[in-house]
Design a protein around this motif. Structure first.
Motif, PDB file in Angstrom:
ATOM      1  N   ALA A   1       0.832  -1.211   0.000  1.00 51.75           N
ATOM      2  CA  ALA A   1       0.000   0.000   0.000  1.00 51.75           C
ATOM      3  C   ALA A   1       0.866   1.260   0.000  1.00 51.75           C
ATOM      4  O   ALA A   1       0.544   2.240  -0.689  1.00 51.75           O
ATOM      5  N   CYS A   2       1.953   1.240   0.750  1.00 50.77           N
ATOM      6  CA  CYS A   2       2.884   2.386   0.725  1.00 50.77           C
ATOM      7  C   CYS A   2       3.437   2.580  -0.681  1.00 50.77           C
ATOM      8  O   CYS A   2       3.526   3.713  -1.177  1.00 50.77           O
ATOM      9  N   HIS A   3       3.795   1.479  -1.309  1.00 50.71           N
ATOM     10  CA  HIS A   3       4.310   1.544  -2.681  1.00 50.71           C
ATOM     11  C   HIS A   3       3.255   2.131  -3.616  1.00 50.71           C
ATOM     12  O   HIS A   3       3.549   3.034  -4.406  1.00 50.71           O
ATOM     13  N   VAL A   4       2.024   1.664  -3.514  1.00 51.49           N
ATOM     14  CA  VAL A   4       0.955   2.156  -4.387  1.00 51.49           C
ATOM     15  C   VAL A   4       0.679   3.630  -4.120  1.00 51.49           C
ATOM     16  O   VAL A   4       0.502   4.414  -5.054  1.00 51.49           O
ATOM     17  N   ARG A   5       0.678   4.028  -2.857  1.00 51.47           N
ATOM     18  CA  ARG A   5       0.529   5.449  -2.519  1.00 51.47           C
ATOM     19  C   ARG A   5       1.596   6.274  -3.247  1.00 51.47           C
ATOM     20  O   ARG A   5       1.300   7.305  -3.853  1.00 51.47           O
ATOM     21  N   ASP A   6       2.831   5.787  -3.214  1.00 54.87           N
ATOM     22  CA  ASP A   6       3.923   6.508  -3.855  1.00 54.87           C
ATOM     23  C   ASP A   6       3.850   6.423  -5.371  1.00 54.87           C
ATOM     24  O   ASP A   6       4.267   7.348  -6.071  1.00 54.87           O
ATOM     25  N   VAL A   7       3.306   5.329  -5.892  1.00 55.99           N
ATOM     26  CA  VAL A   7       3.076   5.212  -7.337  1.00 55.99           C
ATOM     27  C   VAL A   7       2.051   6.255  -7.775  1.00 55.99           C
ATOM     28  O   VAL A   7       2.221   6.903  -8.808  1.00 55.99           O
ATOM     29  N   PHE A   8       0.985   6.430  -6.996  1.00 53.95           N
ATOM     30  CA  PHE A   8       0.009   7.477  -7.319  1.00 53.95           C
ATOM     31  C   PHE A   8       0.710   8.825  -7.448  1.00 53.95           C
ATOM     32  O   PHE A   8       0.517   9.555  -8.415  1.00 53.95           O
ATOM     33  N   THR A   9       1.529   9.149  -6.456  1.00 57.25           N
ATOM     34  CA  THR A   9       2.236  10.428  -6.460  1.00 57.25           C
ATOM     35  C   THR A   9       3.176  10.543  -7.655  1.00 57.25           C
ATOM     36  O   THR A   9       3.190  11.564  -8.358  1.00 57.25           O
ATOM     37  N   LEU A  10       3.968   9.511  -7.889  1.00 55.96           N
ATOM     38  CA  LEU A  10       4.948   9.517  -8.975  1.00 55.96           C
ATOM     39  C   LEU A  10       4.285   9.687 -10.342  1.00 55.96           C
ATOM     40  O   LEU A  10       4.750  10.466 -11.172  1.00 55.96           O
ATOM     41  N   PHE A  11       3.181   8.978 -10.559  1.00 60.72           N
ATOM     42  CA  PHE A  11       2.563   9.039 -11.877  1.00 60.72           C
ATOM     43  C   PHE A  11       1.821  10.352 -12.105  1.00 60.72           C
ATOM     44  O   PHE A  11       1.713  10.796 -13.241  1.00 60.72           O
ATOM     45  N   VAL A  12       1.346  10.987 -11.056  1.00 54.35           N
ATOM     46  CA  VAL A  12       0.801  12.339 -11.211  1.00 54.35           C
ATOM     47  C   VAL A  12       1.934  13.277 -11.633  1.00 54.35           C
ATOM     48  O   VAL A  12       1.768  14.106 -12.534  1.00 54.35           O
ATOM     49  N   GLN A  13       3.094  13.127 -11.007  1.00 53.05           N
ATOM     50  CA  GLN A  13       4.244  13.951 -11.380  1.00 53.05           C
ATOM     51  C   GLN A  13       4.637  13.710 -12.843  1.00 53.05           C
ATOM     52  O   GLN A  13       4.888  14.651 -13.596  1.00 53.05           O
ATOM     53  N   ARG A  14       4.682  12.445 -13.243  1.00 55.36           N
ATOM     54  CA  ARG A  14       5.054  12.119 -14.620  1.00 55.36           C
ATOM     55  C   ARG A  14       4.004  12.609 -15.605  1.00 55.36           C
ATOM     56  O   ARG A  14       4.347  13.115 -16.672  1.00 55.36           O
ATOM     57  N   LEU A  15       2.748  12.466 -15.252  1.00 52.95           N
ATOM     58  CA  LEU A  15       1.683  12.974 -16.102  1.00 52.95           C
ATOM     59  C   LEU A  15       1.823  14.476 -16.284  1.00 52.95           C
ATOM     60  O   LEU A  15       1.784  14.987 -17.415  1.00 52.95           O
ATOM     61  N   ASN A  16       2.002  15.195 -15.197  1.00 54.69           N
ATOM     62  CA  ASN A  16       2.145  16.650 -15.284  1.00 54.69           C
ATOM     63  C   ASN A  16       3.353  17.050 -16.119  1.00 54.69           C
ATOM     64  O   ASN A  16       3.290  18.011 -16.888  1.00 54.69           O
ATOM     65  N   LEU A  17       4.429  16.307 -15.988  1.00 56.27           N
ATOM     66  CA  LEU A  17       5.621  16.568 -16.791  1.00 56.27           C
ATOM     67  C   LEU A  17       5.314  16.376 -18.279  1.00 56.27           C
ATOM     68  O   LEU A  17       5.682  17.205 -19.114  1.00 56.27           O
TER      69      LEU A  17
END
Length: 172
Positions: A68-84
């Motif tokens: 779940a911690c990993h998935v939480r961080d995946v959510f954050t990372l992919f929002v960052q990548r999407l915005n980029l």
């Protein structure tokens, strides 16, 4: 005890269904991505309410809270990548060492009752971010540090597989 790092390149899930979790990325469309994300959040929260959520099933497998911690961080990372991808032509993604992050963020000792709200908030943000993508932007491109190229659509499919697959890993 540290888990052996997963060094597989999972981009193959963009061309065929995953035999482990049965996710078929070709079924994800711009209109279904946000709802798919939202539909998984309650399932993750249910997993985190289990009394054994912090227990590893064996020495080689993360606990449900670590996933779940990993998935939480995946959510954050992919929002960052999407915005980029939405703001930079030919966006390039920095490498992310998920295993190092798990150690540095001490996933193994995370409190499931704290991780749940964090995962939900990041998941809602991811769903909202993908919902805001304009039709003409789903084809924008980005490049991962290993050379894998994504469009916003294939990035969303790759991302969804990660969340679905780990939900499968924890029998959620």
């Amino acid at each position: 005890m540290p888990i052996v790092p997963d060094e597989k390149d999972w981009t193959w899930v963009l061309s065929r269904p995953c035999p482990e979790c049965n996710f078929d990325s070709s079924t994800a469309t711009p209109s279904t991505v946000p709802g798919s994300i939202e539909s998984m959040i309650p399932r993750w929260l249910a997993v985190l309410r289990r009394p054994d959520a912090a227990d590893r099933p064996d020495d080689q497998t993360w606990s449900a809270v670590e996933y779940a911690c990993h998935v939480r961080d995946v959510f954050t990372l992919f929002v960052q990548r999407l915005n980029l991808m939405l703001t930079e032509d030919g966006a390039r993604f920095a490498d992310w060492d998920q295993d190092l992050t798990a150690i540095e963020q001490d996933y193994a000792n995370a409190d499931p009752s704290a991780v749940g709200p964090e995962l939900a908030a990041e998941g809602h943000e991811a769903a909202e971010s993908f919902a805001r993508v304009r039709e003409e932007d789903w084809g924008r491109r980005g490049l991962r540090s290993n050379g894998s190229e994504f469009t916003v659509l294939t990035l969303s499919r790759y991302f969804l597989h990660d969340v679905v697959h780990h939900l499968h890993d924890v029998d959620g």
